[in-house]
Design a protein around this motif. Structure first.
Motif, PDB file in Angstrom:
ATOM      1  N   SER A  66       0.833  -1.209   0.000  1.00 51.26           N
ATOM      2  CA  SER A  66       0.000   0.000   0.000  1.00 51.26           C
ATOM      3  C   SER A  66       0.868   1.259   0.000  1.00 51.26           C
ATOM      4  N   ILE A  67       1.958   1.216   0.750  1.00 55.03           N
ATOM      5  CA  ILE A  67       2.846   2.381   0.859  1.00 55.03           C
ATOM      6  C   ILE A  67       3.493   2.705  -0.490  1.00 55.03           C
ATOM      7  N   VAL A  68       4.048   1.690  -1.150  1.00 59.52           N
ATOM      8  CA  VAL A  68       4.718   1.971  -2.425  1.00 59.52           C
ATOM      9  C   VAL A  68       3.710   2.304  -3.508  1.00 59.52           C
ATOM     10  N   ALA A  69       2.507   1.711  -3.439  1.00 55.89           N
ATOM     11  CA  ALA A  69       1.491   1.999  -4.443  1.00 55.89           C
ATOM     12  C   ALA A  69       1.010   3.442  -4.346  1.00 55.89           C
ATOM     13  N   ARG A  70       0.802   3.927  -3.128  1.00 53.05           N
ATOM     14  CA  ARG A  70       0.304   5.293  -2.997  1.00 53.05           C
ATOM     15  C   ARG A  70       1.352   6.291  -3.477  1.00 53.05           C
ATOM     16  N   THR A  71       2.625   6.022  -3.164  1.00 59.20           N
ATOM     17  CA  THR A  71       3.689   6.928  -3.603  1.00 59.20           C
ATOM     18  C   THR A  71       3.797   6.930  -5.121  1.00 59.20           C
ATOM     19  N   ARG A  72       3.780   5.759  -5.716  1.00 62.46           N
ATOM     20  CA  ARG A  72       3.892   5.656  -7.170  1.00 62.46           C
ATOM     21  C   ARG A  72       2.706   6.342  -7.846  1.00 62.46           C
ATOM     22  N   TYR A  73       1.508   6.157  -7.297  1.00 64.56           N
ATOM     23  CA  TYR A  73       0.307   6.751  -7.900  1.00 64.56           C
ATOM     24  C   TYR A  73       0.416   8.278  -7.909  1.00 64.56           C
ATOM     25  N   VAL A  74       0.819   8.847  -6.792  1.00 62.66           N
ATOM     26  CA  VAL A  74       0.949  10.304  -6.705  1.00 62.66           C
ATOM     27  C   VAL A  74       1.996  10.805  -7.698  1.00 62.66           C
ATOM     28  N   GLU A  75       3.137  10.157  -7.742  1.00 60.23           N
ATOM     29  CA  GLU A  75       4.201  10.617  -8.630  1.00 60.23           C
ATOM     30  C   GLU A  75       3.818  10.463 -10.099  1.00 60.23           C
ATOM     31  N   ASP A  76       3.082   9.422 -10.426  1.00 57.30           N
ATOM     32  CA  ASP A  76       2.574   9.286 -11.791  1.00 57.30           C
ATOM     33  C   ASP A  76       1.658  10.456 -12.145  1.00 57.30           C
ATOM     34  N   LEU A  77       0.825  10.871 -11.180  1.00 52.71           N
ATOM     35  CA  LEU A  77      -0.075  12.010 -11.411  1.00 52.71           C
ATOM     36  C   LEU A  77       0.715  13.288 -11.682  1.00 52.71           C
ATOM     37  N   VAL A  78       1.768  13.500 -10.895  1.00 54.92           N
ATOM     38  CA  VAL A  78       2.577  14.713 -11.071  1.00 54.92           C
ATOM     39  C   VAL A  78       3.143  14.769 -12.479  1.00 54.92           C
ATOM     40  N   VAL A  79       3.658  13.642 -12.950  1.00 56.89           N
ATOM     41  CA  VAL A  79       4.245  13.599 -14.291  1.00 56.89           C
ATOM     42  C   VAL A  79       3.168  13.745 -15.364  1.00 56.89           C
ATOM     43  N   GLU A  80       2.050  13.032 -15.183  1.00 54.19           N
ATOM     44  CA  GLU A  80       0.991  13.056 -16.191  1.00 54.19           C
ATOM     45  C   GLU A  80       0.354  14.435 -16.322  1.00 54.19           C
ATOM     46  N   ARG A  81       0.166  15.136 -15.203  1.00 53.47           N
ATOM     47  CA  ARG A  81      -0.534  16.427 -15.247  1.00 53.47           C
ATOM     48  C   ARG A  81       0.363  17.558 -15.751  1.00 53.47           C
ATOM     49  N   GLY A  82       1.664  17.384 -15.666  1.00 48.80           N
ATOM     50  CA  GLY A  82       2.573  18.399 -16.182  1.00 48.80           C
ATOM     51  C   GLY A  82       2.443  19.764 -15.520  1.00 48.80           C
ATOM     52  N   VAL A  83       2.123  19.774 -14.228  1.00 42.99           N
ATOM     53  CA  VAL A  83       1.948  21.034 -13.505  1.00 42.99           C
ATOM     54  C   VAL A  83       3.300  21.648 -13.157  1.00 42.99           C
ATOM     55  N   GLU A  84       3.264  22.906 -12.722  1.00 40.44           N
ATOM     56  CA  GLU A  84       4.493  23.611 -12.348  1.00 40.44           C
ATOM     57  C   GLU A  84       4.748  23.579 -10.846  1.00 40.44           C
ATOM     58  N   GLN A  85       3.763  23.118 -10.061  1.00 45.51           N
ATOM     59  CA  GLN A  85       3.912  23.093  -8.610  1.00 45.51           C
ATOM     60  C   GLN A  85       3.419  21.749  -8.062  1.00 45.51           C
ATOM     61  N   TYR A  86       4.196  21.200  -7.138  1.00 45.75           N
ATOM     62  CA  TYR A  86       3.849  19.951  -6.471  1.00 45.75           C
ATOM     63  C   TYR A  86       4.041  20.178  -4.979  1.00 45.75           C
ATOM     64  N   VAL A  87       2.947  20.061  -4.219  1.00 46.49           N
ATOM     65  CA  VAL A  87       2.979  20.284  -2.776  1.00 46.49           C
ATOM     66  C   VAL A  87       2.815  18.940  -2.077  1.00 46.49           C
ATOM     67  N   VAL A  88       3.766  18.613  -1.207  1.00 41.58           N
ATOM     68  CA  VAL A  88       3.721  17.362  -0.447  1.00 41.58           C
ATOM     69  C   VAL A  88       3.431  17.716   1.007  1.00 41.58           C
ATOM     70  N   LEU A  89       2.206  17.489   1.443  1.00 40.21           N
ATOM     71  CA  LEU A  89       1.823  17.783   2.817  1.00 40.21           C
ATOM     72  C   LEU A  89       2.217  16.611   3.719  1.00 40.21           C
ATOM     73  N   GLY A  90       2.817  16.919   4.869  1.00 33.08           N
ATOM     74  CA  GLY A  90       3.300  15.844   5.730  1.00 33.08           C
ATOM     75  C   GLY A  90       4.377  15.041   5.022  1.00 33.08           C
ATOM     76  N   ALA A  91       5.371  15.739   4.465  1.00 42.33           N
ATOM     77  CA  ALA A  91       6.322  15.118   3.544  1.00 42.33           C
ATOM     78  C   ALA A  91       7.146  13.998   4.167  1.00 42.33           C
ATOM     79  N   GLY A  92       7.449  14.104   5.453  1.00 46.16           N
ATOM     80  CA  GLY A  92       8.241  13.047   6.075  1.00 46.16           C
ATOM     81  C   GLY A  92       9.549  12.825   5.340  1.00 46.16           C
ATOM     82  N   LEU A  93       9.834  11.565   4.998  1.00 46.35           N
ATOM     83  CA  LEU A  93      11.049  11.226   4.262  1.00 46.35           C
ATOM     84  C   LEU A  93      10.732  10.972   2.791  1.00 46.35           C
ATOM     85  N   ASP A  94       9.813  11.744   2.243  1.00 47.28           N
ATOM     86  CA  ASP A  94       9.541  11.675   0.814  1.00 47.28           C
ATOM     87  C   ASP A  94      10.829  11.968   0.047  1.00 47.28           C
ATOM     88  N   THR A  95      11.073  11.212  -1.022  1.00 44.57           N
ATOM     89  CA  THR A  95      12.341  11.369  -1.745  1.00 44.57           C
ATOM     90  C   THR A  95      12.132  11.622  -3.233  1.00 44.57           C
TER      91      THR A  95
END
Length: 283
Positions: A66-95
């Protein structure tokens, strides 16, 4: 400051999540949904980290999926949407910023990591110690999530008038209902074309029977650590909240969808649980 003191300054939940991402690479056969051992380097837990009870390969199989799937899903969205800003709330050790710098550099992406001051100061030190640094396009924003975190984000250079992907994974359960509602309203007011992706914890009785003991243990562990789970949602409840907050569209992403997307063909039992699922909303 020594490494042991540095680790003590990290958020224990963020470290555990980072170690689970690394355990997916170390213990699960390929193909890997996410290849992330940088979080392990940041945490630097020592040689015996895989002997920790919460790193039991069999017991945590579906949780780490579940952990790796949620991270991969979010990052796929960032790439697919081609936005200029990505905000990670509660970033922790996001890499993401360390693993995918080419996405930011090539696409002009600005990444805002939002987290509590103490753990974030510790992470900044670790990034510098390991030679990753903090590039100009990566903003580390220390906040109190029950306070004016939106104002701190704006002070860091965030532009609410530009389409953005906002991610809040592993966050809602630690916030009061009022704070969750406030977060949803703020993000819903972003520029049209923005995307909000959040995880939510379902009540234990909604989880697969074989997964309930692990979720209940997580709830008890969070309470004992002084960071209790405060908010649980069923899918219909969080979708209603999203729509009432002003999002144009909202969609539940169940564990079964993540399973089809990232785990098809696996026979090793590595597949996500429905204990924590995703919701995607757009403005």
């Amino acid at each position: 400051m020594g490494v042991s003191e540095d680790v003590a300054g990290a958020d224990h939940t963020a470290v555990r999540v980072a170690l689970w991402r690394a355990l997916h690479v170390r213990a699960d056969p390929p193909p890997h949904v996410l290849e992330d051992e940088i979080g392990l380097r940041l945490a630097d837990p020592g040689d015996g980290w895989r002997d920790r009870p919460d790193m039991d390969v069999t017991a945590t199989r579906r949780t780490r999926a579940s952990i790796v799937a949620r991270t991969r899903y979010v990052e796929d969205l960032v790439v697919e949407r081609g936005v200029e800003q990505y905000v990670v709330l509660g970033a922790g050790l996001d890499t993401f910023a360390q693993r995918r710098p080419e996405v930011a550099v090539a696409g002009g992406l600005r990444v805002f990591e939002v987290d509590r001051p103490g753990p974030q100061a510790w992470k900044r030190r670790r990034l510098l110690d390991l030679g990753f640094g903090v590039p100009q396009w990566l903003r580390l924003v220390p906040v109190d999530f029950e306070g004016d975190w939106w104002g701190r984000l704006a002070e860091a250079g965030f532009d609410p008038g530009r389409p953005t992907v906002v991610a809040a994974t592993g966050v809602t359960m630690y916030l009061t209902q009022e704070a969750v509602e406030a977060m949803f309203r703020l993000v819903a007011g972003l520029a049209p074309g923005s995307t909000f992706v959040t995880t939510f914890i379902r009540p234990p009785q909604d989880v697969e029977p074989e997964q309930r003991p692990q979720l209940e243990a997580a709830v008890a562990g969070a309470r004992a650590a002084g960071t209790p789970f405060l908010s649980f949602f069923r899918p219909a409840e969080i979708l209603t909240l999203a729509r009432e907050s002003g999002f144009r569209e909202a969609r539940h992403v169940p564990a079964e969808e993540l399973d089809r997307r990232y785990f098809t063909g696996r026979t090793d039992g590595v597949r996500p649980s429905r204990g924590e699922e995703l919701m995607v909303a757009t403005t």
